[in-house]
Design an enzyme around this catalytic site. Structure first.
Site, PDB file in Angstrom:
ATOM      1  N   SER A   2       0.829  -1.201   0.000  1.00 21.86           N
ATOM      2  CA  SER A   2       0.000   0.000   0.000  1.00 21.86           C
ATOM      3  C   SER A   2       0.867   1.257   0.000  1.00 21.86           C
ATOM      4  O   SER A   2       1.974   1.264   0.561  1.00 21.86           O
ATOM      5  CB  SER A   2      -0.864  -0.013   1.268  1.00 21.86           C
ATOM      6  OG  SER A   2      -1.406   1.262   1.512  1.00 21.86           O
ATOM      7  N   TYR A  39      -1.719  -1.605  10.892  1.00 25.46           N
ATOM      8  CA  TYR A  39      -2.022  -2.107   9.546  1.00 25.46           C
ATOM      9  C   TYR A  39      -0.870  -1.783   8.592  1.00 25.46           C
ATOM     10  O   TYR A  39      -0.350  -2.648   7.886  1.00 25.46           O
ATOM     11  CB  TYR A  39      -3.334  -1.490   9.016  1.00 25.46           C
ATOM     12  CG  TYR A  39      -3.409  -1.489   7.514  1.00 25.46           C
ATOM     13  CD1 TYR A  39      -3.644  -2.669   6.818  1.00 25.46           C
ATOM     14  CD2 TYR A  39      -3.186  -0.317   6.777  1.00 25.46           C
ATOM     15  CE1 TYR A  39      -3.659  -2.680   5.427  1.00 25.46           C
ATOM     16  CE2 TYR A  39      -3.205  -0.315   5.402  1.00 25.46           C
ATOM     17  CZ  TYR A  39      -3.437  -1.495   4.734  1.00 25.46           C
ATOM     18  OH  TYR A  39      -3.435  -1.502   3.347  1.00 25.46           O
ATOM     19  N   LYS A  82       2.150  -4.144   6.419  1.00 26.16           N
ATOM     20  CA  LYS A  82       2.532  -4.063   4.998  1.00 26.16           C
ATOM     21  C   LYS A  82       4.040  -3.863   4.881  1.00 26.16           C
ATOM     22  O   LYS A  82       4.722  -4.527   4.110  1.00 26.16           O
ATOM     23  CB  LYS A  82       1.776  -2.919   4.303  1.00 26.16           C
ATOM     24  CG  LYS A  82       0.291  -3.165   4.152  1.00 26.16           C
ATOM     25  CD  LYS A  82       0.020  -4.377   3.260  1.00 26.16           C
ATOM     26  CE  LYS A  82      -1.448  -4.708   3.123  1.00 26.16           C
ATOM     27  NZ  LYS A  82      -1.690  -6.009   2.482  1.00 26.16           N
TER      28      LYS A  82
HETATM   29  C1  UD1 Z   1      -6.718   4.697   3.812  1.00 20.83           C
HETATM   30  C2  UD1 Z   1      -5.778   4.242   4.906  1.00 20.83           C
HETATM   31  C3  UD1 Z   1      -4.583   3.571   4.258  1.00 20.83           C
HETATM   32  C4  UD1 Z   1      -5.058   2.421   3.372  1.00 20.83           C
HETATM   33  C5  UD1 Z   1      -6.044   2.957   2.335  1.00 20.83           C
HETATM   34  C6  UD1 Z   1      -6.627   1.880   1.442  1.00 20.83           C
HETATM   35  C7  UD1 Z   1      -6.075   5.767   6.798  1.00 20.83           C
HETATM   36  C8  UD1 Z   1      -5.461   6.858   7.600  1.00 20.83           C
HETATM   37  N1  UD1 Z   1      -5.371   5.379   5.715  1.00 20.83           N
HETATM   38  O1  UD1 Z   1      -6.049   5.628   2.988  1.00 20.83           O
HETATM   39  O2  UD1 Z   1      -3.723   3.094   5.263  1.00 20.83           O
HETATM   40  O3  UD1 Z   1      -3.953   1.839   2.728  1.00 20.83           O
HETATM   41  O4  UD1 Z   1      -7.126   3.611   2.998  1.00 20.83           O
HETATM   42  O5  UD1 Z   1      -7.585   1.120   2.111  1.00 20.83           O
HETATM   43  O6  UD1 Z   1      -7.139   5.267   7.110  1.00 20.83           O
HETATM   44  N2  UD1 Z   1     -12.269  11.014   3.781  1.00 20.83           N
HETATM   45  C9  UD1 Z   1     -13.283  11.866   4.218  1.00 20.83           C
HETATM   46  N3  UD1 Z   1     -14.409  11.321   4.762  1.00 20.83           N
HETATM   47  C10 UD1 Z   1     -14.572   9.970   4.909  1.00 20.83           C
HETATM   48  C11 UD1 Z   1     -13.538   9.097   4.461  1.00 20.83           C
HETATM   49  C12 UD1 Z   1     -12.397   9.674   3.927  1.00 20.83           C
HETATM   50  O7  UD1 Z   1     -13.165  13.082   4.100  1.00 20.83           O
HETATM   51  O8  UD1 Z   1     -15.603   9.514   5.428  1.00 20.83           O
HETATM   52  C13 UD1 Z   1     -11.060  11.603   3.175  1.00 20.83           C
HETATM   53  C14 UD1 Z   1      -9.765  11.304   3.895  1.00 20.83           C
HETATM   54  O9  UD1 Z   1      -9.496  12.257   4.881  1.00 20.83           O
HETATM   55  C15 UD1 Z   1      -8.760  11.327   2.737  1.00 20.83           C
HETATM   56  C16 UD1 Z   1      -9.577  10.825   1.524  1.00 20.83           C
HETATM   57  O10 UD1 Z   1     -10.938  11.023   1.889  1.00 20.83           O
HETATM   58  O11 UD1 Z   1      -8.353  12.653   2.463  1.00 20.83           O
HETATM   59  C17 UD1 Z   1      -9.368   9.352   1.249  1.00 20.83           C
HETATM   60  O12 UD1 Z   1      -9.577   8.592   2.413  1.00 20.83           O
HETATM   61  P1  UD1 Z   1      -9.586   6.997   2.410  1.00 20.83           P
HETATM   62  O13 UD1 Z   1     -10.483   6.509   1.334  1.00 20.83           O
HETATM   63  O14 UD1 Z   1      -9.863   6.533   3.803  1.00 20.83           O
HETATM   64  O15 UD1 Z   1      -8.102   6.598   1.967  1.00 20.83           O
HETATM   65  P2  UD1 Z   1      -6.691   7.013   2.619  1.00 20.83           P
HETATM   66  O16 UD1 Z   1      -6.853   7.793   3.856  1.00 20.83           O
HETATM   67  O17 UD1 Z   1      -5.855   7.596   1.548  1.00 20.83           O
END
Ligand code: UD1
Length: 344
Positions: A124, A148, A152
């Site tokens: 990842s 997690y 990895k």
């Molecule tokens: C997350 C995990 C990462 C994992 C990846 C794939 C965390 C901190 N990181 O990455 O370790 O490898 O998923 O499964 O959890 N967001 C919102 N509202 C939400 C959900 C997300 O605003 O309800 C935003 C987040 O702040 C971020 C973006 O959307 O800026 C993407 O979030 P997400 O889909 O959870 O992925 P990552 O944080 O990049």
């Protein structure tokens, strides 16, 4: 050639099975359905046909995996099986270390005994940590902030150490950026249990009315609109990347193995993704701005040039494709569940 696919019923595994079947490989699947359903494999069969064996079992169990290698002439392994929820990993770290590291080590052991030397491993972009400058390339220092991520990182290290000790073992490590979307058939896609952790499945569930609104985790980041920027990659592109990696590993991979980013090289903010989803699908996605989520970084996107140069792979689909395909899958899923009387 038979390919052992661990975690084949899961989101990325099921899409990769379709690519394998369409390319003429014979996948053998092991999955414990801890975060997936057997029905996804039935739908893979509907889309791509093919006959392979499905074993319900635990990749950490030596006898189970050994038995597969005894009964099948496995040419290579694609190892998806693993727990992947960051928050859960903080609450249950030992469960994550036991499962994710145990599976990787058990596979290496059995592969070694069977003389099978090629493995494609799901890593990842989380391994780039908090301190690198975008775009992230494969030479950058790695670090992690949660169990997690550390599973990895440690798995990558274990694979490299095993490769250094055995010249025939040549793992290909794929660092995924943010997988999104679904197969264009609308038959398979991501199916998270409970409240989704990731952005795209959350947007899907708000759009379908299953959740009231999205909370945007912070709009005060140093990004064009203040919301987090990520490199979303269509799951079908990602699956095709596995096929390219497999072929390259069988034909050209040198001793020690190799690491590749699988991303698009383009960043998209939370609000850009949300408005693209609304526009493409003509459906509202209500949201509120909340506070930042612990452990999030402002911006994350790939330097994807190594995979293009070495594997001949490049992501082809865009954000609109991801939004359209994700929504088709979400609406199909909701219809099936209603028909089956499933409580959501
Ligand atoms: C997350 C995990 C990462 C994992 C990846 C794939 C965390 C901190 N990181 O990455 O370790 O490898 O998923 O499964 O959890 N967001 C919102 N509202 C939400 C959900 C997300 O605003 O309800 C935003 C987040 O702040 C971020 C973006 O959307 O800026 C993407 O979030 P997400 O889909 O959870 O992925 P990552 O944080 O990049």
């Amino acid at each position: 050639m038979k390919i052992l696919v661990t975690g084949g019923a899961g989101y990325i595994g099921s899409h990769t099975l379709i690519e394998l079947l369409e390319a003429g490989y014979e996948p053998v699947v092991i999955d414990d359905y801890s975060n997936s359903e057997p029905s996804s494999l039935e739908r893979v069969r509907e889309i791509a046909g093919g006959i392979w064996e499905i074993i319900e079992g635990d990749v950490c169990d030596y006898d189970t995996v050994k038995d597969i290698f005894d009964r099948h002439e496995v040419g290579a392994v694609i190892h998806f099986a693993g727990f992947k929820a960051v928050g859960e990993s903080v609450e249950k770290p030992l469960m994550y270390y036991r499962n994710n590291l145990g599976a990787t080590m058990n596979l290496i052991r059995v592969m070694n005994e069977a003389g099978v030397g090629r493995m494609i491993f799901s890593s990842s972009a989380t391994v780039y940590g908090m301190n690198n400058q975008v775009p992230f390339d494969e030479t950058m220092p790695v670090s992690c902030t949660n169990p997690y991520g550390r599973t990895k990182l440690m798995s990558e290290q274990i694979l490299k150490d095993a490769a250094a000790a055995d010249g025939n073992f040549r793992p290909v490590i794929l660092r995924y950026f943010n997988p999104a979307g679904a197969h264009t058939s609308g038959l398979i896609g991501e199916n998270p249990r409970g409240i989704p952790n990731n952005l795209m499945p959350y947007i899907q569930q708000v759009a379908s009315g299953r959740r009231e609104k999205l909370t945007v985790y912070g709009n005060d980041y140093d990004t064009p609109d203040g919301t987090g920027v990520r490199d979303y990659i269509h799951v079908v592109d990602l699956a095709k990347g596995h096929l390219k990696a497999l072929e390259w590993s069988l034909e050209s991979c040198g001793e020690g193995g190799e690491v590749f980013n699988l991303g698009t090289g383009r960043g998209t903010s939370v609000l850009q993704l949300l408005t693209a989803f609304e526009r493409v699908n003509e459906v509202p996605v209500p949201y509120v701005i909340g506070s930042r989520r612990a452990g999030d970084i402002a911006t994350c996107y790939a330097d994807a040039s190594k995979a293009e140069k070495v594997l001949g792979w490049k992501a082809e689909k865009n954000i609109e494709d991801m939004c359209r395909d994700a929504w088709r899958w979400e609406t199909n899923k909701a219809r099936w569940e209603t028909n089956r009387g499933v409580q959501r």
